[in-house]
Design a protein around this motif. Structure first.
Motif, PDB file in Angstrom:
ATOM      1  N   SER A 159       0.862  -1.187   0.000  1.00 31.71           N
ATOM      2  CA  SER A 159       0.000   0.000   0.000  1.00 31.71           C
ATOM      3  C   SER A 159       0.897   1.235   0.000  1.00 31.71           C
ATOM      4  O   SER A 159       1.990   1.209   0.579  1.00 31.71           O
ATOM      5  N   MET A 160       0.446   2.270  -0.667  1.00 30.38           N
ATOM      6  CA  MET A 160       1.225   3.510  -0.728  1.00 30.38           C
ATOM      7  C   MET A 160       0.301   4.715  -0.633  1.00 30.38           C
ATOM      8  O   MET A 160      -0.849   4.651  -1.065  1.00 30.38           O
ATOM      9  N   GLY A 161       0.801   5.816  -0.128  1.00 28.72           N
ATOM     10  CA  GLY A 161       0.006   7.041  -0.037  1.00 28.72           C
ATOM     11  C   GLY A 161       0.351   7.770   1.251  1.00 28.72           C
ATOM     12  O   GLY A 161       0.919   7.167   2.184  1.00 28.72           O
ATOM     13  N   ASN A 162      -0.021   9.050   1.314  1.00 28.23           N
ATOM     14  CA  ASN A 162       0.307   9.871   2.481  1.00 28.23           C
ATOM     15  C   ASN A 162      -0.215   9.284   3.782  1.00 28.23           C
ATOM     16  O   ASN A 162      -1.168   8.478   3.770  1.00 28.23           O
ATOM     17  N   ALA A 163       0.351   9.740   4.875  1.00 30.14           N
ATOM     18  CA  ALA A 163      -0.122   9.333   6.195  1.00 30.14           C
ATOM     19  C   ALA A 163      -1.581   9.734   6.361  1.00 30.14           C
ATOM     20  O   ALA A 163      -2.015  10.779   5.850  1.00 30.14           O
ATOM     21  N   GLU A 164      -2.339   8.879   6.999  1.00 31.30           N
ATOM     22  CA  GLU A 164      -3.718   9.176   7.422  1.00 31.30           C
ATOM     23  C   GLU A 164      -4.760   9.157   6.309  1.00 31.30           C
ATOM     24  O   GLU A 164      -5.888   9.601   6.508  1.00 31.30           O
ATOM     25  N   VAL A 165      -4.379   8.685   5.118  1.00 33.87           N
ATOM     26  CA  VAL A 165      -5.372   8.650   4.033  1.00 33.87           C
ATOM     27  C   VAL A 165      -6.310   7.445   4.166  1.00 33.87           C
ATOM     28  O   VAL A 165      -7.354   7.398   3.508  1.00 33.87           O
ATOM     29  N   GLY A 166      -5.893   6.455   4.971  1.00 35.09           N
ATOM     30  CA  GLY A 166      -6.774   5.307   5.207  1.00 35.09           C
ATOM     31  C   GLY A 166      -6.268   3.978   4.636  1.00 35.09           C
ATOM     32  O   GLY A 166      -7.052   3.036   4.481  1.00 35.09           O
ATOM     33  N   LYS A 167      -4.981   3.859   4.392  1.00 33.85           N
ATOM     34  CA  LYS A 167      -4.426   2.615   3.817  1.00 33.85           C
ATOM     35  C   LYS A 167      -4.706   1.413   4.718  1.00 33.85           C
ATOM     36  O   LYS A 167      -5.210   0.383   4.266  1.00 33.85           O
ATOM     37  N   SER A 168      -4.358   1.565   5.999  1.00 38.14           N
ATOM     38  CA  SER A 168      -4.529   0.425   6.922  1.00 38.14           C
ATOM     39  C   SER A 168      -6.004   0.092   7.090  1.00 38.14           C
ATOM     40  O   SER A 168      -6.375  -1.088   7.173  1.00 38.14           O
ATOM     41  N   CYS A 169      -6.847   1.142   7.127  1.00 38.49           N
ATOM     42  CA  CYS A 169      -8.287   0.897   7.311  1.00 38.49           C
ATOM     43  C   CYS A 169      -8.894   0.182   6.105  1.00 38.49           C
ATOM     44  O   CYS A 169      -9.814  -0.635   6.263  1.00 38.49           O
ATOM     45  N   ILE A 170      -8.414   0.478   4.917  1.00 38.94           N
ATOM     46  CA  ILE A 170      -8.925  -0.201   3.705  1.00 38.94           C
ATOM     47  C   ILE A 170      -8.599  -1.696   3.782  1.00 38.94           C
ATOM     48  O   ILE A 170      -9.454  -2.556   3.525  1.00 38.94           O
ATOM     49  N   TYR A 178      -9.126   2.421 -10.988  1.00 36.86           N
ATOM     50  CA  TYR A 178      -9.562   3.523 -10.120  1.00 36.86           C
ATOM     51  C   TYR A 178     -10.845   3.117  -9.397  1.00 36.86           C
ATOM     52  O   TYR A 178     -11.783   2.624 -10.035  1.00 36.86           O
ATOM     53  N   PHE A 179     -10.883   3.340  -8.089  1.00 33.98           N
ATOM     54  CA  PHE A 179     -12.104   3.054  -7.315  1.00 33.98           C
ATOM     55  C   PHE A 179     -12.374   4.158  -6.310  1.00 33.98           C
ATOM     56  O   PHE A 179     -11.450   4.726  -5.727  1.00 33.98           O
ATOM     57  N   GLU A 180     -13.649   4.427  -6.122  1.00 31.46           N
ATOM     58  CA  GLU A 180     -14.098   5.332  -5.073  1.00 31.46           C
ATOM     59  C   GLU A 180     -14.367   4.450  -3.863  1.00 31.46           C
ATOM     60  O   GLU A 180     -15.163   3.501  -3.952  1.00 31.46           O
ATOM     61  N   THR A 181     -13.734   4.746  -2.735  1.00 35.69           N
ATOM     62  CA  THR A 181     -13.873   3.850  -1.584  1.00 35.69           C
ATOM     63  C   THR A 181     -14.163   4.606  -0.289  1.00 35.69           C
ATOM     64  O   THR A 181     -13.860   5.791  -0.154  1.00 35.69           O
ATOM     65  N   SER A 182     -14.734   3.856   0.634  1.00 34.56           N
ATOM     66  CA  SER A 182     -14.828   4.325   2.014  1.00 34.56           C
ATOM     67  C   SER A 182     -14.549   3.127   2.911  1.00 34.56           C
ATOM     68  O   SER A 182     -15.294   2.152   2.901  1.00 34.56           O
ATOM     69  N   ALA A 183     -13.460   3.231   3.654  1.00 37.67           N
ATOM     70  CA  ALA A 183     -13.164   2.151   4.604  1.00 37.67           C
ATOM     71  C   ALA A 183     -14.182   2.194   5.737  1.00 37.67           C
ATOM     72  O   ALA A 183     -14.453   1.184   6.379  1.00 37.67           O
ATOM     73  N   GLN A 184     -14.757   3.390   5.949  1.00 35.94           N
ATOM     74  CA  GLN A 184     -15.727   3.509   7.049  1.00 35.94           C
ATOM     75  C   GLN A 184     -17.013   2.745   6.746  1.00 35.94           C
ATOM     76  O   GLN A 184     -17.462   1.930   7.532  1.00 35.94           O
ATOM     77  N   THR A 185     -17.597   2.995   5.549  1.00 41.21           N
ATOM     78  CA  THR A 185     -18.870   2.336   5.220  1.00 41.21           C
ATOM     79  C   THR A 185     -18.648   1.006   4.488  1.00 41.21           C
ATOM     80  O   THR A 185     -19.555   0.200   4.382  1.00 41.21           O
ATOM     81  N   GLY A 186     -17.463   0.830   3.938  1.00 42.44           N
ATOM     82  CA  GLY A 186     -17.170  -0.389   3.167  1.00 42.44           C
ATOM     83  C   GLY A 186     -17.424  -0.218   1.675  1.00 42.44           C
ATOM     84  O   GLY A 186     -17.099  -1.103   0.870  1.00 42.44           O
ATOM     85  N   GLU A 187     -17.968   0.941   1.290  1.00 38.78           N
ATOM     86  CA  GLU A 187     -18.306   1.141  -0.121  1.00 38.78           C
ATOM     87  C   GLU A 187     -17.062   1.006  -1.017  1.00 38.78           C
ATOM     88  O   GLU A 187     -16.014   1.605  -0.741  1.00 38.78           O
ATOM     89  N   LEU A 189      -2.716   2.321  -4.218  1.00 40.63           N
ATOM     90  CA  LEU A 189      -2.279   3.706  -4.073  1.00 40.63           C
ATOM     91  C   LEU A 189      -3.484   4.508  -3.578  1.00 40.63           C
ATOM     92  O   LEU A 189      -4.518   4.555  -4.247  1.00 40.63           O
ATOM     93  N   VAL A 190      -3.341   5.103  -2.398  1.00 44.55           N
ATOM     94  CA  VAL A 190      -4.514   5.694  -1.747  1.00 44.55           C
ATOM     95  C   VAL A 190      -4.346   7.208  -1.553  1.00 44.55           C
ATOM     96  O   VAL A 190      -3.269   7.678  -1.208  1.00 44.55           O
ATOM     97  N   TYR A 191      -5.441   7.948  -1.807  1.00 44.68           N
ATOM     98  CA  TYR A 191      -5.471   9.348  -1.363  1.00 44.68           C
ATOM     99  C   TYR A 191      -6.823   9.604  -0.703  1.00 44.68           C
ATOM    100  O   TYR A 191      -7.761   8.813  -0.840  1.00 44.68           O
ATOM    101  N   ASP A 192      -6.875  10.722   0.026  1.00 45.85           N
ATOM    102  CA  ASP A 192      -8.085  11.108   0.750  1.00 45.85           C
ATOM    103  C   ASP A 192      -8.773  12.192  -0.083  1.00 45.85           C
ATOM    104  O   ASP A 192      -8.166  13.239  -0.355  1.00 45.85           O
ATOM    105  N   LYS A 248     -12.315   7.782   1.615  1.00 41.90           N
ATOM    106  CA  LYS A 248     -13.119   8.642   2.507  1.00 41.90           C
ATOM    107  C   LYS A 248     -14.231   9.353   1.730  1.00 41.90           C
ATOM    108  O   LYS A 248     -14.528  10.519   1.994  1.00 41.90           O
ATOM    109  N   ILE A 249     -14.850   8.646   0.769  1.00 40.21           N
ATOM    110  CA  ILE A 249     -15.936   9.291   0.015  1.00 40.21           C
ATOM    111  C   ILE A 249     -17.159   9.550   0.895  1.00 40.21           C
ATOM    112  O   ILE A 249     -18.055  10.274   0.499  1.00 40.21           O
ATOM    113  N   ASP A 250     -17.163   8.936   2.089  1.00 40.87           N
ATOM    114  CA  ASP A 250     -18.269   9.258   3.020  1.00 40.87           C
ATOM    115  C   ASP A 250     -18.171  10.699   3.526  1.00 40.87           C
ATOM    116  O   ASP A 250     -19.163  11.273   3.959  1.00 40.87           O
ATOM    117  N   CYS A 251     -16.973  11.295   3.447  1.00 38.74           N
ATOM    118  CA  CYS A 251     -16.809  12.692   3.909  1.00 38.74           C
ATOM    119  C   CYS A 251     -17.177  13.638   2.765  1.00 38.74           C
ATOM    120  O   CYS A 251     -16.375  14.480   2.355  1.00 38.74           O
TER     121      CYS A 251
END
Ligand code: GTP
Ligand code: MG
Length: 273
Positions: free
Chosen positions: A21-32, A160-169, A94-97, A135-138
């Motif tokens: 996994s790659m991307g800035n800190a806190e974008v949600g890599k581990s949560c995904i 390319y995917f739109e994701t939310s680790a929070q909702t699972g979308e 590759l993750v971004y917020d 974080k598309i829930d935000c």
């Protein structure tokens, strides 16, 4: 050194792959990763320290795939730890917020870091990349829209995917397509199958959509000098209209870019004799 391919085995036999996994800190890599592997979400931020490693087993078209996942820390502080882990990778998440513009703008920097660590003989051509706009829930704070993210990813041949680790979308769909693409790639002897992640638009179209999106006024949008004549405006307009017409152009954002060009022309012609 080429990014190494996992050993080819007979179809149906288990396959072992390495994913990072790659991307800035806190974008949600581990949560995904957690959402997919453990079906849960942790709201509290627990920064990854260096690297987290896990193994998971998935099935793609009845084939068992053993996935070694290296979840990298995004913080620059951990560069010395994670730089060891880029090699021998078959897939990158590759993750971004979507609510942090700098995390989107940092994506090129992440590719550059990987390229540098793979060295002059390393190749990124043999790696499947999937981009998560997370974080598309935000939605209230969203500042990078889908077409901008999709254009960045697809113009590089990335998923390319739109994701939310929070909702699972989008999470299961992303992993399923990502692993499928890696398996297709391996089964095709390390060549990209033609049907897989083919780019359906030209670089000229992508560059013009980006240019239009970032243009400061209507002149800039049509690519003409301020004070251009009616003929020059119409000529520039026709060229862009042919290039970006939504019936002809499949690039993400082409419809908005086309509309912007139509409006720019109308606005400019109003003030030109
Ligand atoms: P590093 O390990 O430091 O590189 O960060 P990371 O990219 O692994 O981020 P992590 O998964 O730890 O998530 C960072 C924060 O964002 C945590 O507080 C998560 O709860 C939150 N978060 C992650 N994904 C989402 C999401 O899809 N929606 C929302 N609302 N929050 C999320
Ligand atoms: Mg993490």
């Amino acid at each position: 050194m080429e990014a190494s391919m996992p050993k080819r085995k007979e179809p149906g036999k288990s396959l072992r792959i390495k994913v990072i996994s790659m991307g800035n800190a806190e974008v949600g890599k581990s949560c995904i990763i957690k959402r997919y592997c453990e079906k849960r979400f942790v709201a509290k931020y627990l920064a990854t320290i260096g690297i987290d490693y896990g193994v998971t087993k998935v099935y793609i078209r009845d084939r068992e795939i053993k996935v070694n996942i290296f979840d990298m820390a995004g913080h620059p502080f951990f560069y010395e730890v994670r730089n060891e882990f880029y090699k021998d990778t078959q897939g990158v998440i590759l993750v971004y917020d979507v609510s942090q513009k700098d995390s989107f703008e940092a994506l090129d920097g992440w590719l550059a870091e990987m390229k540098q660590e793979l060295g002059p003989h390393g190749s990124m051509e043999n790696i499947i990349f999937t981009v998560c706009a997370n974080k598309i829930d935000c939605s209230k704070h969203r500042c990078i829209d889908e077409s901008e993210g999709r254009l960045w990813a697809e113009s590089r041949g990335f998923l390319y995917f739109e994701t939310s680790a929070q909702t699972g979308e989008g999470i299961n769909e992303m992993f399923q397509m990502f692993y499928s693409a890696i398996v297709d790639f391996c089964e095709n002897g390390g060549k990209r199958p033609l049907t897989n992640i083919s780019i359906s638009f030209t670089k000229e179209q992508a560059d013009n959509i980006r240019r239009i999106r970032n243009s400061k006024d209507s002149w800039d949008m049509l690519g003409v000098k301020p004070g251009a004549t009616r003929d020059e405006i119409n000529k520039a307009y026709r060229k862009l209209a042919v290039l970006l017409h939504p019936d002809k152009c499949l690039a993400p954002g082409s419809e908005d870019a086309f509309k912007a060009v139509v409006n720019a022309r109308t606005a400019l012609l109003k003030n030109v004799k």
